[in-house]
Motif scaffolding. Structure first.
Motif, PDB file in Angstrom:
ATOM      1  N   SER A  96      -3.595 -10.780  -5.120  1.00 49.77           N
ATOM      2  CA  SER A  96      -4.492  -9.977  -4.310  1.00 49.77           C
ATOM      3  C   SER A  96      -3.730  -8.914  -3.540  1.00 49.77           C
ATOM      4  CB  SER A  96      -5.344 -10.832  -3.381  1.00 49.77           C
ATOM      5  OG  SER A  96      -4.618 -11.907  -2.925  1.00 49.77           O
ATOM      6  N   ILE A  97      -2.483  -9.188  -3.211  1.00 51.47           N
ATOM      7  CA  ILE A  97      -1.725  -8.149  -2.509  1.00 51.47           C
ATOM      8  C   ILE A  97      -1.348  -7.034  -3.479  1.00 51.47           C
ATOM      9  CG2 ILE A  97       0.422  -7.693  -1.282  1.00 51.47           C
ATOM     10  CD1 ILE A  97      -0.227 -10.217   0.232  1.00 51.47           C
ATOM     11  N   ARG A  98      -0.973  -7.411  -4.677  1.00 48.47           N
ATOM     12  CA  ARG A  98      -0.705  -6.361  -5.673  1.00 48.47           C
ATOM     13  C   ARG A  98      -1.931  -5.487  -5.886  1.00 48.47           C
ATOM     14  NH1 ARG A  98       2.814  -9.086 -10.471  1.00 48.47           N
ATOM     15  NH2 ARG A  98       4.789  -8.963  -9.380  1.00 48.47           N
ATOM     16  N   LEU A  99      -3.072  -6.151  -5.995  1.00 54.06           N
ATOM     17  CA  LEU A  99      -4.313  -5.419  -6.234  1.00 54.06           C
ATOM     18  C   LEU A  99      -4.613  -4.477  -5.074  1.00 54.06           C
ATOM     19  CD1 LEU A  99      -6.882  -5.050  -7.940  1.00 54.06           C
ATOM     20  CD2 LEU A  99      -7.894  -6.941  -6.668  1.00 54.06           C
ATOM     21  N   ALA A 100      -4.502  -5.004  -3.858  1.00 53.19           N
ATOM     22  CA  ALA A 100      -4.831  -4.195  -2.688  1.00 53.19           C
ATOM     23  C   ALA A 100      -3.863  -3.027  -2.552  1.00 53.19           C
ATOM     24  CB  ALA A 100      -4.794  -5.056  -1.434  1.00 53.19           C
ATOM     25  N   LEU A 101      -2.601  -3.264  -2.771  1.00 54.44           N
ATOM     26  CA  LEU A 101      -1.624  -2.181  -2.666  1.00 54.44           C
ATOM     27  C   LEU A 101      -1.921  -1.121  -3.717  1.00 54.44           C
ATOM     28  CD1 LEU A 101       1.696  -4.126  -2.074  1.00 54.44           C
ATOM     29  CD2 LEU A 101       0.383  -2.818  -0.410  1.00 54.44           C
ATOM     30  N   GLY A 102      -2.314  -1.574  -4.878  1.00 48.97           N
ATOM     31  CA  GLY A 102      -2.624  -0.647  -5.954  1.00 48.97           C
ATOM     32  C   GLY A 102      -3.784   0.247  -5.599  1.00 48.97           C
ATOM     33  N   VAL A 119      -6.950   8.716   0.770  1.00 51.10           N
ATOM     34  CA  VAL A 119      -8.302   8.209   0.588  1.00 51.10           C
ATOM     35  C   VAL A 119      -8.341   7.525  -0.769  1.00 51.10           C
ATOM     36  CG1 VAL A 119     -10.724   8.825   0.427  1.00 51.10           C
ATOM     37  CG2 VAL A 119      -9.215  10.066   1.969  1.00 51.10           C
ATOM     38  N   GLU A 120      -8.938   6.391  -0.757  1.00 52.80           N
ATOM     39  CA  GLU A 120      -8.978   5.617  -1.994  1.00 52.80           C
ATOM     40  C   GLU A 120      -9.873   6.297  -3.021  1.00 52.80           C
ATOM     41  OE1 GLU A 120     -10.594   1.287  -3.425  1.00 52.80           O
ATOM     42  OE2 GLU A 120     -10.834   1.957  -1.356  1.00 52.80           O
ATOM     43  N   PRO A 121      -9.369   6.618  -4.199  1.00 59.74           N
ATOM     44  CA  PRO A 121     -10.233   7.216  -5.196  1.00 59.74           C
ATOM     45  C   PRO A 121     -11.157   6.136  -5.740  1.00 59.74           C
ATOM     46  CG  PRO A 121      -8.086   6.771  -6.137  1.00 59.74           C
ATOM     47  CD  PRO A 121      -8.033   6.332  -4.706  1.00 59.74           C
ATOM     48  N   THR A 122     -12.357   6.539  -6.092  1.00 55.80           N
ATOM     49  CA  THR A 122     -13.249   5.536  -6.663  1.00 55.80           C
ATOM     50  C   THR A 122     -12.948   5.443  -8.140  1.00 55.80           C
ATOM     51  OG1 THR A 122     -14.753   6.729  -5.280  1.00 55.80           O
ATOM     52  CG2 THR A 122     -15.622   4.786  -6.370  1.00 55.80           C
ATOM     53  N   TYR A 157      -1.162  -5.847 -18.343  1.00 57.99           N
ATOM     54  CA  TYR A 157      -0.779  -6.808 -17.314  1.00 57.99           C
ATOM     55  C   TYR A 157      -1.557  -6.558 -16.023  1.00 57.99           C
ATOM     56  CZ  TYR A 157       2.017  -9.084 -13.730  1.00 57.99           C
ATOM     57  OH  TYR A 157       2.414  -9.843 -12.667  1.00 57.99           O
ATOM     58  N   THR A 158      -1.579  -5.303 -15.594  1.00 60.82           N
ATOM     59  CA  THR A 158      -2.241  -4.967 -14.338  1.00 60.82           C
ATOM     60  C   THR A 158      -3.721  -5.291 -14.394  1.00 60.82           C
ATOM     61  OG1 THR A 158      -0.668  -3.170 -14.047  1.00 60.82           O
ATOM     62  CG2 THR A 158      -2.619  -3.111 -12.668  1.00 60.82           C
ATOM     63  N   ASP A 159      -4.359  -4.875 -15.474  1.00 61.10           N
ATOM     64  CA  ASP A 159      -5.792  -5.111 -15.581  1.00 61.10           C
ATOM     65  C   ASP A 159      -6.108  -6.603 -15.601  1.00 61.10           C
ATOM     66  OD1 ASP A 159      -8.581  -4.082 -16.160  1.00 61.10           O
ATOM     67  OD2 ASP A 159      -8.249  -5.552 -17.759  1.00 61.10           O
ATOM     68  N   THR A 160      -5.365  -7.338 -16.414  1.00 58.97           N
ATOM     69  CA  THR A 160      -5.666  -8.763 -16.535  1.00 58.97           C
ATOM     70  C   THR A 160      -5.368  -9.491 -15.228  1.00 58.97           C
ATOM     71  OG1 THR A 160      -4.987  -8.558 -18.823  1.00 58.97           O
ATOM     72  CG2 THR A 160      -5.395 -10.765 -18.028  1.00 58.97           C
ATOM     73  N   SER A 161      -4.255  -9.154 -14.581  1.00 57.68           N
ATOM     74  CA  SER A 161      -3.985  -9.902 -13.346  1.00 57.68           C
ATOM     75  C   SER A 161      -4.914  -9.478 -12.222  1.00 57.68           C
ATOM     76  CB  SER A 161      -2.515  -9.864 -12.915  1.00 57.68           C
ATOM     77  OG  SER A 161      -1.963  -8.611 -13.098  1.00 57.68           O
ATOM     78  N   ASN A 162      -5.380  -8.247 -12.228  1.00 57.05           N
ATOM     79  CA  ASN A 162      -6.359  -7.859 -11.217  1.00 57.05           C
ATOM     80  C   ASN A 162      -7.655  -8.642 -11.386  1.00 57.05           C
ATOM     81  OD1 ASN A 162      -4.590  -6.083 -10.169  1.00 57.05           O
ATOM     82  ND2 ASN A 162      -5.608  -4.238 -10.914  1.00 57.05           N
ATOM     83  N   ARG A 163      -8.043  -8.819 -12.627  1.00 59.52           N
ATOM     84  CA  ARG A 163      -9.304  -9.534 -12.829  1.00 59.52           C
ATOM     85  C   ARG A 163      -9.133 -11.023 -12.576  1.00 59.52           C
ATOM     86  NH1 ARG A 163     -11.871  -8.934 -17.780  1.00 59.52           N
ATOM     87  NH2 ARG A 163      -9.798  -9.208 -18.635  1.00 59.52           N
TER      88      ARG A 163
END
Ligand code: ADP
Ligand code: MG
Length: 615
Positions: free
Chosen positions: A321-327, A355-358, A465-471
């Motif tokens: 979750s920290i990786r996701l949030a930082l991303g 600003v966080e892009p959507t 990797y990023t997509d799968t671990s985010n989900r």
């Protein structure tokens, strides 16, 4: 022969106990504040003189004590908070040992006033060296106030060991801050030698943090939130650029109690990897909520070490979750610590809040989609497209149409900063319309400041990797039940690994039972094709057998191996669009500089370096 054994008198027993509970003035502050919180106080005022050596005063507006309790509370093992041994395993209060007040009363001069809501008058008690000197009616508001004077008056060794006032007060301030951070809803004040150090009105968490650490922290906080069945996680991480040379701003709380954990800290460090300069410590304020039965607070007398039943699972959730949030928040490429000229942010931009892009993930997109529909293995429910993509790419043998890459992420709204500053690296890069690929793997592109080289396979590895671990963070990896359980003989070590990591394995999509040294697998991650299951299990066990500290990374190691397989397939990056699409997605990854196995993905060659070659 005569008997030698005698029971210690209460005051001596209390003094010995005090040695464990009360090490310095800060311990008294902590215990008294915790008692006030347990008594449901909404305001607690603390007044300190000479770092607590002269006076520690704690005044609360909590529920107060009856006449009888006012005396009993100073007895050792006197507590209103647990009644049976079972209660120990379901604690919802700070205190439970019933030792703090008995300890303090054994080694200091204590004056207490207390009154309950329905009592006519309050009670005043003076107690010194465990001896009650005065016990009488008094006039006082509802709540309890303590004045602790002459701490350690009868324990000269302790008193002489106290450090200088500034050090002792720093300890008090640390304890105060930890409690303030875990109870933002309580109005807290702290005074030292008549000057106000803190006045913290009841506030939401973000406000409380800012009130303690300073107004400039507001922009530095990246919210973290994750809910799983086992643990609810919330709080903030500090943006990577505010990592410090000291461990200062690292806070873990569980059920509103501060704790320390080298193991969980390792997860956070791991999540920040590649974003924080070597030797610096990332900051965080993380709050775990867990069923009290699943933690053991009883490990340590001062209770800052806590045992977690599901620690590996929690490790994994923290990391993800920290990786996701930082991303999400770290939209600008995070390579600037490498000091690549082409990646430097325009001057002044660092001060703006990005600003966080959507970014909307197109669920219907399949980057590896076959032009003819891929046949499913037929064992379970339909998997989503991305899982199928991994299945096709990582474990199947299908051809892919790589032009679909571009649709994977749709950027709906670019951040205003990006619009205003064309100079940010990705924009810079995007202006280069032409790309080349050599040996089917090395992408070459020109940028304003030189050449950029991208390792395509590693890029894919990182994207998958990023997509799968985010989900994985928010949803367990989709699992499919097997029509016929797969049986696999496993070693006794493997039996232990399996049983110790139940929740993590479930989150990863595995479910099974062990009967007499044989694993009966009932469900497996949908991303696995039947022929890959056995190999995946072997890999999983190999990961489970890692060093202890690494175990929480099982999920990530497993996802990384899926990603690796995905990158090994035919890439088919033949068109400029497909390459651009790949690069687009790479730059959506929080960490686009390094692959999951820490290999470099991007290399730049500056114009200077090129010019040098012709010198
Ligand atoms: P513990 O907190 O482990 O129960 P303590 O020695 O800290 O043990 O306190 C003993 C008891 O005294 C508590 O259980 C509580 O009932 C009572 N008590 C202590 N401080 C307060 C307070 N500020 N307000 C009301 N009751 C208190
Ligand atoms: Mg207590």
């Amino acid at each position: 022969m005569s008997d030698f054994i005698q029971l210690l008198p209460d005051n001596i027993a209390n003094q010995i106990a005090a040695g464990e509970v009360i090490q310095r003035p800060a311990s008294v502050v902590k215990e008294l504040m915790e008692n006030a919180i347990d008594a449901a106080a909404t305001k607690i005022d603390i007044n300190i003189k000479d770092a607590g050596k002269t006076l520690i005063q704690v005044v609360d507006n909590g529920k107060g004590m009856s006449e009888a309790d006012a005396v009993l509370c100073f007895k050792r093992h006197a507590t209103s908070k647990i009644r049976t041994a079972d209660d120990l395993f379901a604690l919802t209060t700070k205190g439970f040992r019933g030792e703090a007040l008995a300890s303090v009363a054994a080694i200091a001069h204590v004056e207490m006033r207390t009154k309950t809501a329905d009592a006519e008058t309050g009670r005043k008690i003076l107690i010194e060296g465990s001896e009650i000197k005065l016990n009488e009616d008094t006039v006082c508001p509802q709540g309890t106030s303590f004045e602790i004077k002459n701490l350690f008056y009868n324990v000269p060794a302790r008193r002489n060991f106290l450090k200088k006032d500034s050090t002792e007060f720093k300890h008090i301030q640390d304890e105060f801050e930890r409690i303030a951070l875990s109870h933002p809803d309580i109005h807290l004040t702290l005074k030292h030698n008549e000057s106000e150090v803190y006045n913290l009105p009841s506030a939401i968490l973000r406000k409380r943090i800012v009130n303690i650490l300073g107004p400039n922290f507001n922009d530095r906080l990246v919210p973290i939130e994750e809910n799983t069945e086992i643990v609810q996680l919330k709080g903030f991480a500090l943006k990577p650029e505010f990592a410090k040379k000291t461990r200062g701003d690292q806070y873990f709380f569980v059920n509103d109690r501060y704790f320390k954990s080298a193991y969980f800290n390792h997860a956070i460090t791991k999540a920040f990897e590649g974003m924080v300069q070597h030797g610096k410590f990332p900051g965080y304020f993380l709050y775990l909520d867990i069923a009290p039965q699943k933690i053991d607070i009883n490990v340590h007398p001062t209770k800052t070490e806590i045992k977690f039943e599901e620690e590996k699972f929690i490790y994994s959730i923290l990391l993800s979750s920290i990786r996701l949030a930082l991303g999400k928040y770290n939209i600008a490429p995070s390579l600037d610590f490498e000091r690549e000229t082409s990646f430097d942010l325009p001057l002044g931009m660092g001060k703006q809040t990005p600003v966080e892009p959507t970014i909307r993930v197109n669920d219907n997109f399949n980057p590896f989609a076959t032009t003819t529909k891929s046949t499913s293995s037929g064992t379970g429910k339909a998997t989503d497209n991305f899982s199928k993509a991994i299945m096709d790419q990582g474990f199947g043998t299908k051809e892919t149409d790589s032009a679909d890459w571009e649709n994977f992420y749709k950027i709906e709204d670019e951040s205003p900063i990006e619009e205003e500053n064309n100079a940010i690296p990705f924009e810079d890069f995007k202006e280069s319309e032409t790309t080349f690929i050599i040996k089917g793997n090395y992408i070459i592109s020109s940028s304003k400041s030189g050449l950029m080289l991208i390792h395509a396979r590693r890029a894919i590895e990182q994207i998958v990797y990023t997509d799968t671990s985010n989900r994985f963070v928010s949803n367990p990896i989709e699992s499919q039940s097997l029509l016929f359980p797969i049986e696999k003989e496993i070693s006794s070590n493997e039996v232990n690994y399996w049983t110790e990591n139940q929740s993590l394995l479930k989150q990863l999509g595995f479910d099974g039972e062990i009967k007499e040294g044989t694993l009966h697998l009932k469900s497996v991650p949908s991303v696995l094709q039947e022929e890959s299951i056995s190999r995946a299990i072997d890999e999983l066990f190999a990961t489970l057998a890692y060093q202890d500290i690494e175990k929480g990374e099982i999920a990530h190691a497993f996802i990384a191996s899926i990603a690796k397989s995905a990158s090994m397939k035919n890439l088919n990056l033949s068109t400029n669009e497909s390459i651009q699409g790949l690069i687009d997605q790479l730059f959506q990854c929080e960490n686009h500089a390094y692959s999951p196995r820490n290999k470099k993905i991007i290399e730049t060659i500056s114009l200077d370096e090129i010019a040098q070659k012709f010198a």
